[in-house]
Design an enzyme around this catalytic site. Structure first.
Site, PDB file in Angstrom:
ATOM      1  N   HIS B  79       0.845  -1.201   0.000  1.00 45.64           N
ATOM      2  CA  HIS B  79       0.000   0.000   0.000  1.00 45.64           C
ATOM      3  C   HIS B  79       0.878   1.249   0.000  1.00 45.64           C
ATOM      4  CE1 HIS B  79      -2.919   3.037   1.122  1.00 45.64           C
ATOM      5  NE2 HIS B  79      -2.240   3.285   2.225  1.00 45.64           N
ATOM      6  N   ASP B 108       7.802  21.304 -26.569  1.00 44.59           N
ATOM      7  CA  ASP B 108       7.913  19.974 -25.965  1.00 44.59           C
ATOM      8  C   ASP B 108       8.942  20.081 -24.854  1.00 44.59           C
ATOM      9  OD1 ASP B 108       7.839  17.206 -25.385  1.00 44.59           O
ATOM     10  OD2 ASP B 108       7.403  16.749 -27.470  1.00 44.59           O
ATOM     11  N   TRP B 143       7.611  -0.598   3.925  1.00 45.62           N
ATOM     12  CA  TRP B 143       8.196   0.169   2.814  1.00 45.62           C
ATOM     13  C   TRP B 143       9.550   0.747   3.199  1.00 45.62           C
ATOM     14  CZ3 TRP B 143       9.200   5.427   1.365  1.00 45.62           C
ATOM     15  CH2 TRP B 143       9.039   6.346   2.397  1.00 45.62           C
ATOM     16  N   SER B 173      13.745   5.741 -13.705  1.00 45.65           N
ATOM     17  CA  SER B 173      12.713   6.527 -14.369  1.00 45.65           C
ATOM     18  C   SER B 173      12.636   7.938 -13.786  1.00 45.65           C
ATOM     19  CB  SER B 173      11.372   5.810 -14.213  1.00 45.65           C
ATOM     20  OG  SER B 173      10.317   6.695 -14.387  1.00 45.65           O
ATOM     21  N   SER B 174      12.655   8.020 -12.445  1.00 46.20           N
ATOM     22  CA  SER B 174      12.541   9.332 -11.799  1.00 46.20           C
ATOM     23  C   SER B 174      13.715  10.229 -12.138  1.00 46.20           C
ATOM     24  CB  SER B 174      12.484   9.175 -10.278  1.00 46.20           C
ATOM     25  OG  SER B 174      11.282   8.570  -9.903  1.00 46.20           O
ATOM     26  N   HIS B 257      13.400  11.571   3.603  1.00 45.06           N
ATOM     27  CA  HIS B 257      12.773  12.843   3.945  1.00 45.06           C
ATOM     28  C   HIS B 257      12.667  13.809   2.777  1.00 45.06           C
ATOM     29  CE1 HIS B 257      10.368  14.904   6.729  1.00 45.06           C
ATOM     30  NE2 HIS B 257      10.786  15.983   6.139  1.00 45.06           N
ATOM     31  N   GLU B 259      12.171  12.871  -0.021  1.00 49.01           N
ATOM     32  CA  GLU B 259      11.049  12.229  -0.715  1.00 49.01           C
ATOM     33  C   GLU B 259       9.702  12.800  -0.256  1.00 49.01           C
ATOM     34  OE1 GLU B 259      10.769  10.148  -3.175  1.00 49.01           O
ATOM     35  OE2 GLU B 259       8.672   9.573  -2.967  1.00 49.01           O
ATOM     36  N   TYR B 261       9.119  15.755   0.602  1.00 43.94           N
ATOM     37  CA  TYR B 261       8.919  17.042  -0.086  1.00 43.94           C
ATOM     38  C   TYR B 261       8.721  16.837  -1.581  1.00 43.94           C
ATOM     39  CZ  TYR B 261       9.736  18.751   4.462  1.00 43.94           C
ATOM     40  OH  TYR B 261       9.596  18.953   5.811  1.00 43.94           O
ATOM     41  N   SER B 272      -0.879  26.705  -5.512  1.00 47.24           N
ATOM     42  CA  SER B 272      -0.467  28.095  -5.760  1.00 47.24           C
ATOM     43  C   SER B 272      -0.935  28.596  -7.124  1.00 47.24           C
ATOM     44  CB  SER B 272       1.061  28.222  -5.664  1.00 47.24           C
ATOM     45  OG  SER B 272       1.497  27.779  -4.410  1.00 47.24           O
ATOM     46  N   HIS B 306      14.834  12.738  12.188  1.00 47.47           N
ATOM     47  CA  HIS B 306      13.612  12.787  13.012  1.00 47.47           C
ATOM     48  C   HIS B 306      12.734  11.555  12.762  1.00 47.47           C
ATOM     49  CE1 HIS B 306      11.308  15.452   9.875  1.00 47.47           C
ATOM     50  NE2 HIS B 306      11.139  14.188   9.614  1.00 47.47           N
ATOM     51  N   HIS B 307      13.091  10.749  11.760  1.00 57.39           N
ATOM     52  CA  HIS B 307      12.430   9.448  11.621  1.00 57.39           C
ATOM     53  C   HIS B 307      13.084   8.412  12.530  1.00 57.39           C
ATOM     54  CE1 HIS B 307      10.142  10.665   8.007  1.00 57.39           C
ATOM     55  NE2 HIS B 307      11.181  11.427   7.785  1.00 57.39           N
ATOM     56  N   THR B 332       7.128  26.597   5.681  1.00 56.24           N
ATOM     57  CA  THR B 332       5.803  26.025   5.402  1.00 56.24           C
ATOM     58  C   THR B 332       4.726  27.003   5.848  1.00 56.24           C
ATOM     59  OG1 THR B 332       6.827  23.907   5.912  1.00 56.24           O
ATOM     60  CG2 THR B 332       4.456  23.923   5.646  1.00 56.24           C
ATOM     61  N   LYS B 335       4.311  29.881   3.406  1.00 61.22           N
ATOM     62  CA  LYS B 335       3.446  29.534   2.265  1.00 61.22           C
ATOM     63  C   LYS B 335       1.973  29.646   2.639  1.00 61.22           C
ATOM     64  CE  LYS B 335       6.235  26.389  -0.535  1.00 61.22           C
ATOM     65  NZ  LYS B 335       5.879  26.589  -1.927  1.00 61.22           N
ATOM     66  N   ARG B 454       1.524   0.663  15.058  1.00 60.29           N
ATOM     67  CA  ARG B 454       1.289   0.441  13.629  1.00 60.29           C
ATOM     68  C   ARG B 454       1.596  -1.006  13.286  1.00 60.29           C
ATOM     69  NH1 ARG B 454       4.896   4.829  10.477  1.00 60.29           N
ATOM     70  NH2 ARG B 454       3.669   4.096   8.723  1.00 60.29           N
TER      71      ARG B 454
END
Lengths: 351, 623
Positions: B79, B108, B143, B173-174, B257, B259, B261, B272, B306-307, B332, B335, B454
């Site tokens: 998931h 293009d 994950w 790919s990314s 992390h 990731e 963002y 925006s 922080h993870h 943040t 914004k 979890r």
């Protein structure tokens, strides 16, 4: 004014519903972090409340401003012209950069002091405890007292417990919600933490880091008791189990000498003797794979805190441990019914 | 250029038929590739949703036995992987593809064939990641894949093979996609479009692309090391042989992390765009929104630990990362306040795209604030690995990223298809998702602090979690209903939607200046940009009070002969190269001979790519 309040009454009552549902319908919350029973959990909870209320304040102010804007500045049918094209405002920008910084700086101070407070036990007398995690059970060793037990922890009330943590296989996490937040047990590392129970009682503990199939069933019980009770417990654990008689004696013989055939995770296993994996003090062989069983009869739960310790449950466990705890490392053995009764009698006799 | 030589090798001839189903295999048009990305990511989103619904069903009652513990761990692992790598990231890339060239006034992307390759590698990588289901062993170590649970000693079933190989393909790919968009945005902007005149969505795409090209290599290193541990028997993460499981955690979160963002910045970019359009005001504090986005990009690199607050890094490290984490709340907040400033004294139209953008703001604020409570290390020791974290991350990724992306779908659907989506269904879609996500995830805050960890497939009734778990499960059905309404709306609007015209929203940016759907070449004439809201400034002048007054005569676009616009030719080779790569990766799990076949196909693809002629029918003299 009063009239208005009367009109609001149903709304207010409705708001109470979730509160009632959480408190009244379920009176027991054995793992609630809101019911701190020791200095570490209390410090963590206090810090949470400080930030929680700061967050509620920010939430109300900012989302309130947004909802005000939604209502006030919604498009109306008869607008004469498009709105003025404002592009920005430097003073505002500086304000809303600095204001959050001040709030955040304020919450950072108690955060850092609490980090250091919870890192090391306070000076004074402490009790050393070594926690060793296995897939999926707990080994508790008291180096000062020379005793080892499994899945059931006893601590004296009011004394700081100086814990060192390690793991035999994968990463686990040691958590007693009412006494202290988590600390991971990492193979190859030795971590430390401390906790203390300020009142006598039973507290639930569990593994919090996903550690494989039976992660959900890797739990333990903490008994916090006054010093004299604790000392008595230590003495009982130090004592070697007495002689067995009758059925229990037969069980002891099976435990040590009989090799059972069976299956483990779909593979055949043969000639498995209980004592090859489990230690019971006083026996000629010592196993080192499964939990120590020297005083298993005196424990409240079996299977790492998952089910009450009763003759019926013990029998069910011995018949098919994998059914009660899928993934468990103990094989499912073909044990005859009379042998089961004998083994249960023996295990219950290990007080 | 020796175009004539192309004639000699019939196999290297450029494809000429762009229509029909075959056309999708050979297309290099950024808009069609964007559509492919969009459709594929929505299909994966549905797959991830089915996994989530199953997880919630299993947890609806204590001691439920709907799925086995091992299937449960595969479901929560897949998931997360599906939603992050196969749904949210590629749906963002769908918008990069469709919108970026249109917003910057280009015909293009910089490397059209590389763009096609990115898509095909993503598709095959997604299939490879999911192939584990077919053999009954999908990845099941979470994950985050904390070693040593991922080693062959503990992952006996072998599902993590698909994790290693699938994510390596997706990373390729990314990377290719991100380099493509960096070069496109830097080099292909219309004349006059300086960096500080770029639309904010383009800006956020640029920042996201830089994060991708810097973060992806970190996970690639980690995955290659894990792959060696699994396939060759090295000991990078094996503690019994001197390896270190904590090394994996550092590598994973140094990627993980940024990731986060990568997942949220594109949605912030979309919001925006949507907020100013439907408030009829320019974005408030444009430079501050842009700079705070860039700042978030940089700060995203300083907070990974922080993870890992409960890993035992020690009080000094924990205090340091607590401070950096708290700091990231500042940009943040900037914004969010500027979005408020955009709405202020505006003329707010509550259509579906706007509702999703406003829903984003409200829900993201909740997710952001609960995030600050994790930054307090000791409080986090109670929250870590509980449902409180699950609640937080879904407010950020569902309430944040997904709501932002839905806003984007409703906003740009008319540009892509030429038809508007149905507003009535759209609003129903929004309210079902908004209510459903709060019903599902809000109670998880409470359940988590009530001690529910979890990743458990079962729990005792005695814990007091029954009611709210059932409540969350019912909430997940409301989300499901919302998604079904969305799919119905898409299918219906494709056929019966109101014709949109060029500019259905009175838009501010260049994509609204051209027909819907845009012609293959996008702009008959490349526009010249003189202001930030490039298209708006062609439509309105401001009077002395700053009130916009419509300009009577619309500038004419068109009339120019479009026959001599040179567009990149179609190509077989991105597909062939990606196919070869996929065969190669599948071969690792099958047999070495399959790897060799894959390599041959891939090398043929690269060869053809390099030597195919520039145009379908070589003429004398190329562009």
């Amino acid at each position: 004014m009063l009239h208005n309040l009367t009109k609001l009454r149903p709304v207010l009552l409705l708001l109470l519903v979730p509160v009632l549902l959480t408190t009244a319908c379920f009176p027991s919350h054995p793992q609630s972090t809101f019911e701190a029973a020791g200095p570490v959990a209390e410090a963590q909870l206090k810090l949470f409340y400080i930030i929680f209320w700061a967050a509620v304040f920010v939430f109300v102010v900012v989302n309130g401003a947004f909802i005000y804007a939604f209502i006030k500045y919604r498009r109306r049918a008869n607008e004469a012209h498009l709105p003025k094209q404002t592009h920005g405002h430097t003073v505002l920008e500086i304000t809303w950069t600095i204001a959050p910084m001040i709030i955040l700086a304020i919450i950072t101070v108690p955060t850092i002091t609490t980090i250091f407070y919870t890192a090391e036990p306070p000076p004074g007398k402490t009790l050393e405890l070594k926690v060793i995690a296995h897939q999926w059970w707990w080994e508790f060793e008291y180096p000062d007292l020379g005793i080892t037990t499994a899945n059931e922890l006893h601590v004296p009330v009011g004394m700081a417990i100086d814990v060192s943590l390690e793991s035999k296989d994968v990463i686990h996490s040691f958590w007693i919600p009412k006494l202290a937040g988590k600390m991971d047990l990492v193979p190859g590392h030795i971590n430390t933490m401390w906790f203390q129970a300020d009142r006598a009682g039973e507290f639930y503990g569990l593994c919090a880091e996903f550690c494989g199939t039976a992660h959900a069933q890797m739990r333990f019980m903490v008994h916090a008791e006054k010093q004299s009770d604790f000392d008595a417990w230590v003495e009982s654990i130090k004592a070697t189990p007495g002689e067995m008689t009758g059925l229990a004696a037969k069980g002891k013989d099976l435990f040590v000498n009989k090799g059972f055939d069976g299956t483990l995770r779909g593979e055949k296993v043969t000639a498995q003797r209980c004592a090859f994996c489990h230690t019971v003090e006083g026996l000629p062989i010592r196993g080192a794979v499964g939990p120590v069983l020297t005083h298993v009869g005196g424990r409240e739960t079996i299977g790492a805190g998952i089910i009450d310790n009763s003759a019926g449950n013990l029998k069910a466990w011995l018949t098919n441990p994998d059914k009660m705890k899928p993934g468990v490392g103990m094989p499912t053995l073909s044990i005859a019914d009379d042998e089961l009764d004998a083994l249960v009698a023996y295990l219950e006799g290990l007080q | 250029m020796a175009v004539a030589s192309g004639r000699k090798y019939s196999v290297l001839r450029r494809p000429t038929v762009a229509t029909g189903w075959w056309g999708w295999f050979v297309t290099v048009d950024h808009k069609r590739i964007g559509i492919l990305y969009g459709i594929t990511s929505v299909l994966f989103f549905l797959l991830g949703g089915i996994e989530a619904i199953t997880l919630r069903l299993q947890l609806s009652n204590p001691e439920n036995a709907l799925v086995s513990p091992d299937v449960f761990s595969q479901l929560f692992t897949m998931h997360a992987l599906t939603m992050i790598f196969l749904a949210i990231m590629p749906l963002s890339v769908a918008f990069f593809n469709i919108v970026i060239p249109l917003q910057i006034g280009a015909r293009d992307v910089a490397f059209p064939r590389l763009n096609a390759l990115s898509y095909w590698v993503y598709l095959f990588g997604g299939l490879l990641l999911n192939a584990g289901w077919l053999v009954g062993r999908a990845p099941g170590s979470g994950w985050f894949a904390y070693s040593p649970l991922t080693s062959t000693a503990f992952d006996v079933a072998g599902g993590m093979d698909f994790y290693v190989l699938g994510l390596l393909m997706l990373g390729t790919s990314s990377m290719a996609g991100a380099f493509n968009f960096i070069v496109t945005i830097i080099n292909m902007r219309a004349p006059g479009m300086t960096l500080m005149r770029m639309p904010v969505f383009t800006w956020m795409t640029l920042v996201t692309s830089f994060l991708l090209v810097t973060a992806m290599p970190v996970i690639t290193v980690a995955l290659i090391e894990l792959g060696f541990d699994r396939f060759v028997g090295t000991n990078f993460f094996n503690p019994t042989m001197g390896g270190d499981p904590v090394l994996w955690q550092h590598l994973f979160w140094v990627f993980g992390h940024p990731e986060v963002y990568i997942l949220i910045l594109p949605a912030m970019g979309i919001v925006s765009e949507v907020l100013p359009t439907f408030s009829k005001k320019p974005l408030f504090g444009y430079p501050f929104i842009v700079l705070s986005g860039v700042f978030i990009g940089f700060m995203g690199w300083t907070v990974w630990s922080h993870h890992m607050f409960t890993v035992g890094l020690g009080p000094v490290a924990n205090a340091t990362f607590a401070v950096t984490t708290v700091l990231i709340a500042v940009p943040t907040g900037v914004k969010i306040f500027n979005w408020l400033g955009t709405l202020w004294r505006g003329s707010i139209e509550f259509n579906t795209a706007m509702l999703f953008a406003l829903g984003f703001v409200i829900l993201f604020i909740i997710g952001g604030l609960s995030g600050v409570t994790h930054a307090a290390v000791p409080a986090d020791a109670q929250q870590q690995d509980t449902y409180y974290i699950v609640a937080h991350l879904h407010y950020v990724l569902f309430g944040g990223s997904i709501f932002g992306l839905f806003a984007g779908i409703y906003y740009w659907f008319p540009k892509v298809t030429g038809r508007l989506m149905n507003e009535k269904l759209g609003k129903l879609n929004f309210w079902l998702l908004f209510i459903g996500m709060n019903l599902t995830f809000a109670p998880m805050h409470w359940v988590g602090l009530d001690g529910m960890p979890r990743r458990i497939y079962t729990y005792d009734s005695a814990m007091g979690w029954d009611f709210w778990n059932l409540f969350s499960t019912v909430g997940s059905w409301v989300i499901l209903l919302g998604v079904l309404v969305f799919l119905h709306n898409i299918m219906r609007s494709l056929r019966k939607g109101e014709v949109a015209g060029n500019d259905p929203w009175d838009g501010r940016t260049l994509e609204w200046s051209i027909p819907s759907p845009p012609p293959e070449y996008n702009f008959a004439e490349i526009p010249t940009v003189s202001e930030r809201d490039a298209f708006w400034s062609e439509k309105y002048v401001e009077n002395e009070d700053g009130i916009p007054i419509p300009i009577k005569k619309r500038p004419s676009s068109g009339g120019k002969d479009t026959n001599d616009i040179h567009m990149p030719g179609l190509s077989y080779f991105p597909f062939v190269t990606a196919l070869g790569m996929a065969i190669c990766f599948f071969g690792v799990l099958i047999h070495i001979s399959v790897i060799v076949i894959g390599l041959v196909v891939m090398l043929f693809g690269i060869y053809g790519w390099a030597f195919e002629p520039a145009d379908p029918e070589p003429e004398s003299g190329s562009h």
